[in-house]
Motif scaffolding. Sequence first.
Motif, PDB file in Angstrom:
ATOM      1  N   VAL A 102      59.463  41.564 -37.015  1.00 19.62           N
ATOM      2  CA  VAL A 102      60.138  41.093 -35.805  1.00 19.62           C
ATOM      3  C   VAL A 102      60.894  39.809 -36.132  1.00 19.62           C
ATOM      4  CG1 VAL A 102      59.758  40.118 -33.504  1.00 19.62           C
ATOM      5  CG2 VAL A 102      58.478  42.133 -34.225  1.00 19.62           C
ATOM      6  N   THR A 103      62.165  39.769 -35.721  1.00 19.03           N
ATOM      7  CA  THR A 103      62.942  38.547 -35.922  1.00 19.03           C
ATOM      8  C   THR A 103      63.644  38.164 -34.633  1.00 19.03           C
ATOM      9  OG1 THR A 103      64.809  39.840 -36.744  1.00 19.03           O
ATOM     10  CG2 THR A 103      63.376  38.868 -38.389  1.00 19.03           C
ATOM     11  N   PRO A 104      63.667  36.922 -34.265  1.00 17.69           N
ATOM     12  CA  PRO A 104      62.894  35.867 -34.921  1.00 17.69           C
ATOM     13  C   PRO A 104      61.409  36.036 -34.608  1.00 17.69           C
ATOM     14  CG  PRO A 104      63.926  35.002 -32.950  1.00 17.69           C
ATOM     15  CD  PRO A 104      64.394  36.422 -33.099  1.00 17.69           C
ATOM     16  N   TYR A 105      60.581  35.720 -35.567  1.00 17.70           N
ATOM     17  CA  TYR A 105      59.140  35.853 -35.382  1.00 17.70           C
ATOM     18  C   TYR A 105      58.658  34.703 -34.501  1.00 17.70           C
ATOM     19  CZ  TYR A 105      54.446  37.416 -36.369  1.00 17.70           C
ATOM     20  OH  TYR A 105      53.183  37.923 -36.231  1.00 17.70           O
ATOM     21  N   PRO A 106      57.819  34.999 -33.505  1.00 15.74           N
ATOM     22  CA  PRO A 106      57.347  33.931 -32.606  1.00 15.74           C
ATOM     23  C   PRO A 106      56.595  32.829 -33.354  1.00 15.74           C
ATOM     24  CG  PRO A 106      56.707  36.107 -31.787  1.00 15.74           C
ATOM     25  CD  PRO A 106      57.254  36.303 -33.164  1.00 15.74           C
ATOM     26  N   SER A 107      56.832  31.602 -32.960  1.00 14.13           N
ATOM     27  CA  SER A 107      56.148  30.483 -33.611  1.00 14.13           C
ATOM     28  C   SER A 107      54.771  30.232 -32.996  1.00 14.13           C
ATOM     29  CB  SER A 107      56.988  29.213 -33.532  1.00 14.13           C
ATOM     30  OG  SER A 107      57.244  28.884 -32.193  1.00 14.13           O
ATOM     31  N   ARG A 108      54.536  30.807 -31.789  1.00 12.94           N
ATOM     32  CA  ARG A 108      53.235  30.662 -31.126  1.00 12.94           C
ATOM     33  C   ARG A 108      52.857  32.012 -30.504  1.00 12.94           C
ATOM     34  NH1 ARG A 108      56.549  26.754 -29.576  1.00 12.94           N
ATOM     35  NH2 ARG A 108      56.227  24.721 -30.519  1.00 12.94           N
ATOM     36  N   ILE A 109      51.657  32.474 -30.827  1.00 12.81           N
ATOM     37  CA  ILE A 109      51.199  33.794 -30.355  1.00 12.81           C
ATOM     38  C   ILE A 109      49.764  33.677 -29.883  1.00 12.81           C
ATOM     39  CG2 ILE A 109      50.773  36.205 -31.011  1.00 12.81           C
ATOM     40  CD1 ILE A 109      52.713  35.617 -33.432  1.00 12.81           C
ATOM     41  N   ILE A 110      49.464  34.364 -28.782  1.00 12.34           N
ATOM     42  CA  ILE A 110      48.080  34.497 -28.314  1.00 12.34           C
ATOM     43  C   ILE A 110      47.820  35.981 -28.106  1.00 12.34           C
ATOM     44  CG2 ILE A 110      46.433  34.017 -26.444  1.00 12.34           C
ATOM     45  CD1 ILE A 110      48.083  31.462 -25.872  1.00 12.34           C
ATOM     46  N   THR A 111      46.733  36.486 -28.678  1.00 17.75           N
ATOM     47  CA  THR A 111      46.343  37.868 -28.412  1.00 17.75           C
ATOM     48  C   THR A 111      44.993  37.883 -27.699  1.00 17.75           C
ATOM     49  OG1 THR A 111      45.298  38.159 -30.583  1.00 17.75           O
ATOM     50  CG2 THR A 111      47.610  38.828 -30.374  1.00 17.75           C
ATOM     51  N   ILE A 112      44.870  38.842 -26.800  1.00 15.08           N
ATOM     52  CA  ILE A 112      43.657  39.046 -26.007  1.00 15.08           C
ATOM     53  C   ILE A 112      43.062  40.389 -26.419  1.00 15.08           C
ATOM     54  CG2 ILE A 112      42.718  39.291 -23.674  1.00 15.08           C
ATOM     55  CD1 ILE A 112      44.084  36.568 -24.072  1.00 15.08           C
ATOM     56  N   ARG A 113      41.776  40.391 -26.775  1.00 14.11           N
ATOM     57  CA  ARG A 113      41.100  41.636 -27.157  1.00 14.11           C
ATOM     58  C   ARG A 113      39.804  41.776 -26.371  1.00 14.11           C
ATOM     59  NH1 ARG A 113      39.008  40.398 -31.801  1.00 14.11           N
ATOM     60  NH2 ARG A 113      36.934  40.346 -30.913  1.00 14.11           N
ATOM     61  N   GLY A 114      39.732  42.788 -25.535  1.00 14.45           N
ATOM     62  CA  GLY A 114      38.507  43.072 -24.801  1.00 14.45           C
ATOM     63  C   GLY A 114      37.507  43.768 -25.698  1.00 14.45           C
ATOM     64  N   ASP A 115      36.272  43.270 -25.709  1.00 18.03           N
ATOM     65  CA  ASP A 115      35.224  43.858 -26.539  1.00 18.03           C
ATOM     66  C   ASP A 115      34.196  44.639 -25.733  1.00 18.03           C
ATOM     67  OD1 ASP A 115      36.335  42.824 -28.860  1.00 18.03           O
ATOM     68  OD2 ASP A 115      35.184  40.976 -28.755  1.00 18.03           O
ATOM     69  N   GLY A 116      34.477  44.828 -24.437  1.00 20.18           N
ATOM     70  CA  GLY A 116      33.559  45.589 -23.596  1.00 20.18           C
ATOM     71  C   GLY A 116      32.323  44.803 -23.224  1.00 20.18           C
ATOM     72  N   GLY A 117      31.393  45.501 -22.629  1.00 21.99           N
ATOM     73  CA  GLY A 117      30.149  44.866 -22.225  1.00 21.99           C
ATOM     74  C   GLY A 117      29.433  45.712 -21.186  1.00 21.99           C
ATOM     75  N   PRO A 118      28.220  45.317 -20.843  1.00 19.14           N
ATOM     76  CA  PRO A 118      27.396  46.117 -19.943  1.00 19.14           C
ATOM     77  C   PRO A 118      27.726  45.900 -18.463  1.00 19.14           C
ATOM     78  CG  PRO A 118      26.195  44.173 -20.611  1.00 19.14           C
ATOM     79  CD  PRO A 118      27.500  44.149 -21.357  1.00 19.14           C
ATOM     80  N   GLU A 119      27.445  46.915 -17.670  1.00 22.41           N
ATOM     81  CA  GLU A 119      27.490  46.757 -16.222  1.00 22.41           C
ATOM     82  C   GLU A 119      26.240  45.998 -15.807  1.00 22.41           C
ATOM     83  OE1 GLU A 119      28.223  50.305 -13.937  1.00 22.41           O
ATOM     84  OE2 GLU A 119      29.727  50.998 -15.370  1.00 22.41           O
ATOM     85  N   LEU A 120      26.402  45.044 -14.910  1.00 24.62           N
ATOM     86  CA  LEU A 120      25.267  44.254 -14.433  1.00 24.62           C
ATOM     87  C   LEU A 120      24.603  44.912 -13.233  1.00 24.62           C
ATOM     88  CD1 LEU A 120      26.884  40.721 -14.726  1.00 24.62           C
ATOM     89  CD2 LEU A 120      25.324  41.842 -16.336  1.00 24.62           C
ATOM     90  N   ASP A 121      25.416  45.531 -12.421  1.00 20.78           N
ATOM     91  CA  ASP A 121      24.949  46.303 -11.274  1.00 20.78           C
ATOM     92  C   ASP A 121      26.083  47.247 -10.904  1.00 20.78           C
ATOM     93  OD1 ASP A 121      26.786  44.722  -9.696  1.00 20.78           O
ATOM     94  OD2 ASP A 121      25.215  43.228  -9.418  1.00 20.78           O
ATOM     95  N   TYR A 122      26.043  47.836  -9.753  1.00 20.60           N
ATOM     96  CA  TYR A 122      27.034  48.862  -9.427  1.00 20.60           C
ATOM     97  C   TYR A 122      28.440  48.326  -9.224  1.00 20.60           C
ATOM     98  CZ  TYR A 122      27.109  47.585  -4.496  1.00 20.60           C
ATOM     99  OH  TYR A 122      27.275  46.914  -3.315  1.00 20.60           O
ATOM    100  N   VAL A 123      28.620  47.015  -9.079  1.00 26.89           N
ATOM    101  CA  VAL A 123      29.952  46.482  -8.812  1.00 26.89           C
ATOM    102  C   VAL A 123      30.379  45.376  -9.786  1.00 26.89           C
ATOM    103  CG1 VAL A 123      29.285  44.691  -7.156  1.00 26.89           C
ATOM    104  CG2 VAL A 123      31.484  45.847  -6.899  1.00 26.89           C
ATOM    105  N   ARG A 124      29.476  44.887 -10.659  1.00 25.02           N
ATOM    106  CA  ARG A 124      29.810  43.810 -11.588  1.00 25.02           C
ATOM    107  C   ARG A 124      29.602  44.245 -13.035  1.00 25.02           C
ATOM    108  NH1 ARG A 124      26.402  39.085 -11.099  1.00 25.02           N
ATOM    109  NH2 ARG A 124      24.798  40.652 -10.859  1.00 25.02           N
ATOM    110  N   LYS A 125      30.487  43.734 -13.895  1.00 26.36           N
ATOM    111  CA  LYS A 125      30.410  44.040 -15.319  1.00 26.36           C
ATOM    112  C   LYS A 125      30.572  42.747 -16.108  1.00 26.36           C
ATOM    113  CE  LYS A 125      32.434  47.232 -18.676  1.00 26.36           C
ATOM    114  NZ  LYS A 125      33.479  48.251 -18.870  1.00 26.36           N
ATOM    115  N   GLN A 126      29.857  42.652 -17.205  1.00 24.84           N
ATOM    116  CA  GLN A 126      29.947  41.498 -18.101  1.00 24.84           C
ATOM    117  C   GLN A 126      30.840  41.893 -19.281  1.00 24.84           C
ATOM    118  OE1 GLN A 126      26.202  39.597 -19.017  1.00 24.84           O
ATOM    119  NE2 GLN A 126      26.835  39.434 -21.153  1.00 24.84           N
ATOM    120  N   GLU A 127      32.021  41.295 -19.362  1.00 23.00           N
ATOM    121  CA  GLU A 127      33.003  41.638 -20.403  1.00 23.00           C
ATOM    122  C   GLU A 127      33.083  40.534 -21.445  1.00 23.00           C
ATOM    123  OE1 GLU A 127      35.196  44.291 -20.522  1.00 23.00           O
ATOM    124  OE2 GLU A 127      35.270  45.070 -18.479  1.00 23.00           O
TER     125      GLU A 127
END
Length: 135
Positions: free
Chosen positions: A43-68
């Motif tokens: 990619v040009t121009p290549y970005p000088s600042r980058i942030i990536t977000i990666r979800g790693d999953g997690g367990p459900e705490l109850d029927y409506v909440r999840k820990q991610e």
Amino acid sequence: MVNVIFPDIEKVLVSALTTAIGARPESYAQDVVISTIKPSPGVTPYPSRIITIRGDGGPELDYVRKQERVGITIWADSYADASNLARLVEALVKGLTGEYIKLIDINLSPVRIDEAGPQECRYITIQCITKGTAL
């Protein structure tokens, strides 16, 4: 039992962090590319600042909440920009609660990652409690 769908944590965090960083005046917070993947080397121009977000999953705490679990990686062209941007992300991410994210904890403060390549790299791990929506 009600069927519940949970939010796409990567999409929610990319959007929220893009808005939060976009509102910042610091020079190291300008022109930051925020996504779920790092741009290809060609990619040009290549970005000088980058942030990536990666979800790693997690367990459900109850029927409506999840820990991610989420990994946030920050790249910048200089040591100072990478360090400053990572510390800014750490500060901002704690305030990204709202409709879908109810709580954010920092599990791992910014750490320097030694990667091959010209950019400095930092890594943060967070844990989010998300609220699902009934189908």
